[in-house]
Scaffold this motif. Structure first.
Motif, PDB file in Angstrom:
ATOM      1  N   PRO A 191      25.774  37.877  48.388  1.00 46.36           N
ATOM      2  CA  PRO A 191      25.316  36.609  48.988  1.00 46.36           C
ATOM      3  C   PRO A 191      25.964  36.339  50.339  1.00 46.36           C
ATOM      4  O   PRO A 191      25.361  35.719  51.204  1.00 46.36           O
ATOM      5  CB  PRO A 191      25.767  35.553  47.970  1.00 46.36           C
ATOM      6  CG  PRO A 191      26.056  36.281  46.735  1.00 46.36           C
ATOM      7  CD  PRO A 191      26.416  37.674  47.097  1.00 46.36           C
ATOM      8  N   GLU A 206      39.601  38.608  45.469  1.00 49.32           N
ATOM      9  CA  GLU A 206      40.741  38.958  44.626  1.00 49.32           C
ATOM     10  C   GLU A 206      40.760  38.085  43.379  1.00 49.32           C
ATOM     11  O   GLU A 206      41.099  38.566  42.294  1.00 49.32           O
ATOM     12  CB  GLU A 206      42.034  38.794  45.420  1.00 49.32           C
ATOM     13  CG  GLU A 206      42.029  39.750  46.613  1.00 49.32           C
ATOM     14  CD  GLU A 206      43.348  39.808  47.345  1.00 49.32           C
ATOM     15  OE1 GLU A 206      44.029  38.764  47.384  1.00 49.32           O
ATOM     16  OE2 GLU A 206      43.675  40.885  47.864  1.00 49.32           O
ATOM     17  N   ALA A 207      40.358  36.820  43.541  1.00 44.44           N
ATOM     18  CA  ALA A 207      40.295  35.934  42.381  1.00 44.44           C
ATOM     19  C   ALA A 207      39.297  36.473  41.365  1.00 44.44           C
ATOM     20  O   ALA A 207      39.534  36.438  40.151  1.00 44.44           O
ATOM     21  CB  ALA A 207      39.906  34.528  42.813  1.00 44.44           C
ATOM     22  N   ALA A 208      38.184  37.005  41.858  1.00 52.46           N
ATOM     23  CA  ALA A 208      37.185  37.570  40.944  1.00 52.46           C
ATOM     24  C   ALA A 208      37.754  38.785  40.224  1.00 52.46           C
ATOM     25  O   ALA A 208      37.530  38.981  39.029  1.00 52.46           O
ATOM     26  CB  ALA A 208      35.920  37.955  41.718  1.00 52.46           C
ATOM     27  N   ARG A 209      38.537  39.588  40.942  1.00 53.54           N
ATOM     28  CA  ARG A 209      39.136  40.757  40.286  1.00 53.54           C
ATOM     29  C   ARG A 209      40.100  40.313  39.212  1.00 53.54           C
ATOM     30  O   ARG A 209      40.154  40.886  38.126  1.00 53.54           O
ATOM     31  CB  ARG A 209      39.866  41.614  41.312  1.00 53.54           C
ATOM     32  CG  ARG A 209      38.950  42.605  41.980  1.00 53.54           C
ATOM     33  CD  ARG A 209      39.686  43.416  43.004  1.00 53.54           C
ATOM     34  NE  ARG A 209      40.726  44.251  42.415  1.00 53.54           N
ATOM     35  CZ  ARG A 209      41.729  44.780  43.117  1.00 53.54           C
ATOM     36  NH1 ARG A 209      41.812  44.554  44.396  1.00 53.54           N
ATOM     37  NH2 ARG A 209      42.619  45.541  42.529  1.00 53.54           N
ATOM     38  N   ILE A 210      40.882  39.262  39.515  1.00 50.73           N
ATOM     39  CA  ILE A 210      41.846  38.779  38.533  1.00 50.73           C
ATOM     40  C   ILE A 210      41.113  38.203  37.324  1.00 50.73           C
ATOM     41  O   ILE A 210      41.573  38.314  36.195  1.00 50.73           O
ATOM     42  CB  ILE A 210      42.778  37.736  39.176  1.00 50.73           C
ATOM     43  CG1 ILE A 210      43.682  38.444  40.170  1.00 50.73           C
ATOM     44  CG2 ILE A 210      43.595  37.022  38.123  1.00 50.73           C
ATOM     45  CD1 ILE A 210      44.492  37.517  41.025  1.00 50.73           C
ATOM     46  N   ALA A 211      39.949  37.620  37.567  1.00 54.23           N
ATOM     47  CA  ALA A 211      39.163  37.094  36.450  1.00 54.23           C
ATOM     48  C   ALA A 211      38.575  38.238  35.621  1.00 54.23           C
ATOM     49  O   ALA A 211      38.007  38.004  34.562  1.00 54.23           O
ATOM     50  CB  ALA A 211      38.053  36.198  36.977  1.00 54.23           C
ATOM     51  N   GLY A 212      38.691  39.467  36.106  1.00 52.41           N
ATOM     52  CA  GLY A 212      38.232  40.609  35.326  1.00 52.41           C
ATOM     53  C   GLY A 212      36.882  41.157  35.753  1.00 52.41           C
ATOM     54  O   GLY A 212      36.299  41.964  35.040  1.00 52.41           O
ATOM     55  N   ALA A 213      36.379  40.725  36.900  1.00 54.71           N
ATOM     56  CA  ALA A 213      35.055  41.167  37.333  1.00 54.71           C
ATOM     57  C   ALA A 213      35.066  42.662  37.659  1.00 54.71           C
ATOM     58  O   ALA A 213      36.022  43.178  38.228  1.00 54.71           O
ATOM     59  CB  ALA A 213      34.621  40.377  38.562  1.00 54.71           C
ATOM     60  N   VAL A 240      27.519  39.954  42.856  1.00 50.56           N
ATOM     61  CA  VAL A 240      27.622  38.500  42.707  1.00 50.56           C
ATOM     62  C   VAL A 240      28.414  37.872  43.853  1.00 50.56           C
ATOM     63  O   VAL A 240      28.106  36.775  44.296  1.00 50.56           O
ATOM     64  CB  VAL A 240      28.265  38.158  41.343  1.00 50.56           C
ATOM     65  CG1 VAL A 240      28.470  36.658  41.211  1.00 50.56           C
ATOM     66  CG2 VAL A 240      27.411  38.689  40.218  1.00 50.56           C
ATOM     67  N   HIS A 241      29.435  38.580  44.351  1.00 52.48           N
ATOM     68  CA  HIS A 241      30.308  37.941  45.339  1.00 52.48           C
ATOM     69  C   HIS A 241      30.056  38.386  46.772  1.00 52.48           C
ATOM     70  O   HIS A 241      30.031  37.577  47.677  1.00 52.48           O
ATOM     71  CB  HIS A 241      31.769  38.166  44.969  1.00 52.48           C
ATOM     72  CG  HIS A 241      32.172  37.432  43.740  1.00 52.48           C
ATOM     73  ND1 HIS A 241      32.547  36.125  43.756  1.00 52.48           N
ATOM     74  CD2 HIS A 241      32.203  37.814  42.448  1.00 52.48           C
ATOM     75  CE1 HIS A 241      32.814  35.726  42.530  1.00 52.48           C
ATOM     76  NE2 HIS A 241      32.611  36.737  41.714  1.00 52.48           N
ATOM     77  N   ARG A 294      39.440  38.818  51.191  1.00 54.63           N
ATOM     78  CA  ARG A 294      39.500  37.366  51.035  1.00 54.63           C
ATOM     79  C   ARG A 294      39.960  37.034  49.615  1.00 54.63           C
ATOM     80  O   ARG A 294      39.596  37.720  48.665  1.00 54.63           O
ATOM     81  CB  ARG A 294      38.109  36.762  51.236  1.00 54.63           C
ATOM     82  CG  ARG A 294      37.584  36.861  52.638  1.00 54.63           C
ATOM     83  CD  ARG A 294      38.082  35.689  53.466  1.00 54.63           C
ATOM     84  NE  ARG A 294      37.452  35.703  54.774  1.00 54.63           N
ATOM     85  CZ  ARG A 294      36.267  35.149  55.023  1.00 54.63           C
ATOM     86  NH1 ARG A 294      35.625  34.520  54.067  1.00 54.63           N
ATOM     87  NH2 ARG A 294      35.756  35.210  56.219  1.00 54.63           N
ATOM     88  N   PRO A 295      40.732  35.942  49.483  1.00 58.73           N
ATOM     89  CA  PRO A 295      41.222  35.596  48.144  1.00 58.73           C
ATOM     90  C   PRO A 295      40.116  35.424  47.104  1.00 58.73           C
ATOM     91  O   PRO A 295      40.337  35.713  45.938  1.00 58.73           O
ATOM     92  CB  PRO A 295      41.964  34.291  48.395  1.00 58.73           C
ATOM     93  CG  PRO A 295      42.419  34.387  49.789  1.00 58.73           C
ATOM     94  CD  PRO A 295      41.343  35.126  50.517  1.00 58.73           C
ATOM     95  N   PHE A 296      38.927  34.972  47.504  1.00 56.33           N
ATOM     96  CA  PHE A 296      37.938  34.748  46.437  1.00 56.33           C
ATOM     97  C   PHE A 296      37.464  36.050  45.803  1.00 56.33           C
ATOM     98  O   PHE A 296      37.094  36.071  44.630  1.00 56.33           O
ATOM     99  CB  PHE A 296      36.781  33.853  46.900  1.00 56.33           C
ATOM    100  CG  PHE A 296      35.794  34.487  47.844  1.00 56.33           C
ATOM    101  CD1 PHE A 296      34.749  35.253  47.353  1.00 56.33           C
ATOM    102  CD2 PHE A 296      35.883  34.271  49.208  1.00 56.33           C
ATOM    103  CE1 PHE A 296      33.812  35.801  48.209  1.00 56.33           C
ATOM    104  CE2 PHE A 296      34.963  34.824  50.066  1.00 56.33           C
ATOM    105  CZ  PHE A 296      33.929  35.593  49.571  1.00 56.33           C
ATOM    106  N   ARG A 324      29.989  43.934  39.705  1.00 59.36           N
ATOM    107  CA  ARG A 324      29.839  42.484  39.710  1.00 59.36           C
ATOM    108  C   ARG A 324      30.316  41.890  41.034  1.00 59.36           C
ATOM    109  O   ARG A 324      29.652  41.022  41.611  1.00 59.36           O
ATOM    110  CB  ARG A 324      30.626  41.893  38.549  1.00 59.36           C
ATOM    111  CG  ARG A 324      30.375  40.424  38.377  1.00 59.36           C
ATOM    112  CD  ARG A 324      31.139  39.824  37.246  1.00 59.36           C
ATOM    113  NE  ARG A 324      30.882  38.403  37.283  1.00 59.36           N
ATOM    114  CZ  ARG A 324      29.851  37.821  36.688  1.00 59.36           C
ATOM    115  NH1 ARG A 324      29.012  38.553  35.988  1.00 59.36           N
ATOM    116  NH2 ARG A 324      29.653  36.532  36.805  1.00 59.36           N
TER     117      ARG A 324
END
Lengths: 277, 340, 325
Positions: A184, A165-172, A180-181, A161-163, A176
């Motif tokens: 939940p 991938e978005a976390a990976r791009i944010a550096g997570a 965190v993702h 899911r993009p969210f 994490r």
């Protein structure tokens, strides 16, 4: 259906809490050590003993209440441990993929097909008498694969899911993202599986106790059935036989109903309709 | 060649791609030849700093793969990705994390790109937490400033909301805020408006252009619509089947397209006040030719202008037309005659 | 051909898994507190027998060698000697296995046949009173605590009304009498089998019914059912020819998934009714600390479970034309 389950569960919870009362009223009501000085055999219900007594004069009602406490304790703690293990391994297997996934899932398959009751019996051969906590631990260790299979397949659908991938791009970091993702998002499912695991843990403990491999220091419903059976009172004292069996069956049923009701709430087909609004 | 490059020769371009290749393998990796999809083939591209660069192509052309490589969601099989002169194609660990601060991305589907279990505040805050930026009391004001910048008004009222309580446009604004909170040098937007209504798309376009102006960063805008690229971008590149077929200043490429594929894309745009079947270039074949894509021009099978003895056997090199405008077609030089 | 290769691959996997289980059991045996020699050797044994046993199992050798001895003995069919019976474990298992197979397969096949049929019927009468009552009854059957219902059945049918024998599988006086014929003997076994069969049937029937009803409901929403209706086919044909075969697939999967559960149940039933089968023997061996017998029974059960899963998966592949391995 779910409401009936919750109602029954509340009743059993009340019983578990109430189990502390009888020994306070009179020491002869202690489920394990209390013996009515005037009774030395199994008796039918009376004013003194609402459900009667067992073969040495112990009060059956207080045993039944104590059994509820043990059932909750065993069921919930074993289910909790197995769901924690199953969720952790399922998340890791689904997220890491490749050989980690293969190894973990093969292990899960292997454990899943083994009859847990007989496996725990084998452990009794090796380690002798098992305490209630080692029984809980054994059940937990052999009941995680079902949970981890479900959590893994959920993780596989979430992973791309993009969210995430978005976390990976944010550096997570991977840790994490897992905690965190992903966690939940799979937690409701894990909770649902916990209700099913509670049922199976209670049944396995009761069956073990019934076969005579329970913790001799606790009074569980399975243990009560074992006393009926082992002392040959089956033919004479049906009033002793009925309550523990009814309790085990009803408690199982109520967790099952609760699980089914939760399943309907969590059903993705139903959720999709409500989701966007 | 490129105007921006010639202006500042000492400065490396924001993004420079060298012979980038990415192949997807379906099925097992025991059999390498089976189900092989070449998503990108020898893509070479230079994107100057502080501009809006548009990447245009149909679905499956490899433009999203390119975006995923640039933000390092995937690694290329071959080639280099230079961000401000530094090759990041294979970095990992601490340098990768440093790189993550400078390059951010906005996704296509705002319904999928926000974690449903996180509040707006948590979503925008997360990059700051990861990179240990703006600690203490400054963090809240940073979040509020960023939200205000992307047009979430009033920002305080939205901090505790969850994605399902927001509209599509608001979600995309939050996604932009999450990217912008790190003050990146490069922002990659992968079809950011294809899931939104037309009026909201326009607002998002304005917002992106505005942010690019104010923050003096590079915006790589990926779209399937030449119209959007024309509206927003300074420079554009057109992709087809993993190749860049034409690139140059937006006005030149659209005003005077040289590659038959670009021309076909322009033909496909709906025109008001004209009959549907009136085509300016008419470069597409009615029936596709059979062709192998291992050699020869990738557009051969669909190209009306293709010549079997030439295009089926050799891949055309890029021909330059000055001002950074170039196209990969044997007939690009005389293409201007074909129009009108 | 691919199915054949799939079966071969699964067989190889099963052998590996079985070896892992054996290895784990062997090392648990040696890691557990207490003297492993004392657990293998019957205290009532004659000294020369004891030394022979120690030699056979290499109990005086280092652990690694002992492991090899253990594997060699196992794969040459020597599972050790039971303390309680004083007979080879293989022999005891050989006697018990047919009894378990008889009881268990009869129960599973019967309950599957009846459960699937009733489930099919009930799913068609969605939300009717019949559906409500039957489903609730199935749910109760499914969640009944097995030893308890077994004891209730035993109490009622054997003690209270006295229609059926209390324990065992045969009446010794009938079998020792040379005059009694084969039919009499068979009827006698059936007479003894009735109560354990009823217990297992009740437990499995509920689960089969629930699974069939659920999967039938899912199938009912599919387009090909609407197509069948639109063609004007009679309801019975739609139900039996179009819906049921498709709905039966999850039931096959369920048999595999619930295998472990029903084996637990089988052992409990055998114990309550003193049915001389493998499960009861395992329980019995564990309570008597008869280590060789317990190990033998457990490994046999593990082997059966693994093979049964393979058979079910293969069956599934044969039934579902969409699956290819």
């Amino acid at each position: 259906m779910g409401r009936l389950g919750v109602l029954l569960l509340a009743l059993f919870a009340l019983m578990a809490v109430g189990s502390f009362l009888p020994p306070l009223i009179d020491p002869m009501y202690h489920p394990m050590t209390g013996v009515d000085p005037e009774i030395t055999r199994a008796t039918p219900p009376s004013w003194r003993h609402w459900l009667g007594t067992d073969f040495i004069g112990r009060d059956l009602l207080s045993q039944l209440l104590a059994g509820a406490r043990v059932a909750f304790m065993v069921g919930i703690s074993a289910a909790f441990v197995s769901v924690v293990i199953g969720t952790a391994l399922g998340l890791v297997a689904g997220y890491a993929g490749r050989w980690t996934d293969t190894v973990l899932m093969r292990l899960a398959d292997m454990i899943m097909v083994m009859p847990t009751l007989l496996v725990v019996l084998m452990m009794a051969v090796f380690f002798g008498q098992l305490s209630i906590w080692s029984i809980v631990l054994m059940i937990a260790l052999f009941r995680w694969p079902g949970v981890s299979r479900v959590i893994r397949s959920r993780t596989l659908t979430l992973k791309h899911r993009p969210f995430i991938e978005a976390a990976r791009i944010a550096g997570a970091s991977h840790l994490r993202i897992l905690i965190v993702h992903l966690l939940p998002n799979v937690l409701p499912l894990a909770l649902l599986y916990m209700t099913f695991r509670v049922t199976s843990a209670i049944i396995i403990e009761a069956a073990l106790a019934f076969l005579g491999f329970g913790d001799p220091g606790t009074v569980s419903w399975g243990m009560m059935l074992q006393w009926v059976w082992k002392t040959g009172h089956m033919s004479q004292a049906p009033c002793w036989l009925l309550p523990p069996g009814i309790c085990i069956s009803l408690l199982t049923l109520s967790f099952y109903l609760l699980g089914r009701a939760m399943d309907e709430v969590l059903d993705p087909r139903l959720r999709k309709e409500k989701g966007v609004g | 060649m490129n105007p921006a490059e010639s202006n500042s020769e000492h400065e490396a371009p924001a993004i420079a791609l060298d012979y980038l290749r990415r192949v997807y393998r379906g099925g097992g990796w025991s059999d390498l030849s089976a189900d092989k999809v070449v998503a990108l083939n020898n893509v070479t591209l230079s994107i100057p700093r502080n501009c809006i660069f548009g990447l245009v192509g149909e679905s499956g052309s490899g433009k999203s793969t390119l975006a995923r490589l640039i933000v390092r969601l995937e690694q290329p099989d071959r080639g280099a990705i230079r961000i401000n002169g530094e090759d990041i194609a294979r970095v990992c660990g601490r340098p990768l994390k440093r790189f993550r601060r400078r390059v951010q991305m906005i996704f296509q589907d705002p319904y999928q790109s926000l974690n449903p279990y996180h509040s707006v505040r948590r979503i925008v805050e997360e990059p700051l937490v990861i990179h240990r930026l703006a600690p203490g009391g400054r963090r809240r004001s940073k979040i509020i400033d960023t939200l205000a910048m992307v047009g979430i008004q009033p920002p305080e009222a939205y901090l505790c909301r969850y994605p399902h309580q927001l509209s599509g446009g608001q979600r995309q604004r939050v996604a932009i805020a999450r990217a912008m909170v790190l003050d990146p040098d490069i922002l990659v937007a992968d079809e950011p408006t294809s899931m939104l209504d037309a009026s909201i798309s326009a607002q998002i376009f304005h917002l992106l252009a505005d942010i690019q102006q104010r923050h003096r960063m590079t915006l790589l805008f990926i779209t399937h619509s030449l119209a959007a690229a024309h509206y927003l971008c300074d420079t554009i590149a057109v992709m087809y089947r993993g190749h860049i077929v034409e690139s140059g200043p937006a006005r030149t490429v659209i005003g005077n397209p040289k590659h038959p594929y670009t021309q076909a894309l322009l033909d496909a745009l709906p025109k008001f006040g004209q009959h549907g079947r009136e085509h300016r270039f008419d470069t597409l074949r009615e029936l596709e030719l059979a062709a192998s894509f291992t050699h020869g021009c990738i557009f051969y099978s669909r190209c009306r202008r293709a010549q079997a003895h030439l295009c089926a056997h050799r891949a055309p090199k890029r021909i330059s037309f000055g001002q950074g405008h170039s196209a990969a077609c044997f007939f690009a030089a005389d293409a201007s005659n074909a129009s009108r | 051909m691919t199915l054949f290769r799939y079966i071969l691959r699964r067989l190889a996997e099963i052998i590996v898994i079985f070896l892992i289980i054996q290895t784990v059991l062997f090392f648990l045996f040696h890691l557990a507190p207490g003297d492993p020699v004392a657990r293998m050797v019957d205290p009532n044994m004659a000294p020369e027998e004891e030394t022979a046993l120690i030699r056979e199992w290499g109990l005086d050798q280092p652990l690694g060698t002992q492991y090899l001895y253990f594997l060699r003995n196992f794969y040459s069919g020597r599972f050790g000697v039971s303390f309680h019976y004083g007979a080879p474990v293989a022999e005891i298992i050989g006697h018990r296995l047919p009894n378990t197979v008889l009881l268990f397969t009869t129960a599973v096949v019967l309950s599957a046949l009846v459960g699937v049929r009733v489930g099919k019927y009930v799913a068609w009468q969605k939300h009717s009173h019949v559906d409500m009552v039957v489903t609730m009854a199935a749910l109760v059957c499914h969640t009944l605590f097995l030893p308890w219902i077994a004891m209730l059945i035993l109490w009622f049918f054997a003690f209270k009304v006295g229609w059926f024998p209390v324990t065992g599988m045969i009446s010794p006086e009938l079998w020792s009498n040379p005059a009694s014929g084969g039919l009499m003997k068979a009827l006698d076994v059936l007479h003894h089998m009735a109560l354990p069969l009823l217990t297992l049937f009740l437990i499995h029937f509920g689960s089969f019914l629930l699974v069939m009803r659920g999967s039938m409901r899912d199938v009912l929403t599919e387009d090909f059912i609407f197509t069948a209706r639109a063609k004007g086919l009679p309801e019975r044909v739609i139900r039996d020819r179009h819906a049921a075969p498709n709905a039966a697939l999850p039931v096959v999967t369920y048999v595999g998934l619930s295998m472990a559960f029903s084996i637990n149940g089988g052992a409990l039933t055998e114990t309550v009714f003193s049915w001389p089968g493998i499960g009861r023997e395992l329980v019995f061996a564990v309570s008597n600390n008869d280590y060789p017998l317990a190990l033998g029974c457990f490994l046999l059960i593990a082997w059966v479970v693994l093979m049964a899963n393979l058979i079910i998966d293969t069956l599934y592949a044969c039934l579902d034309p969409r699956i290819c391995y």
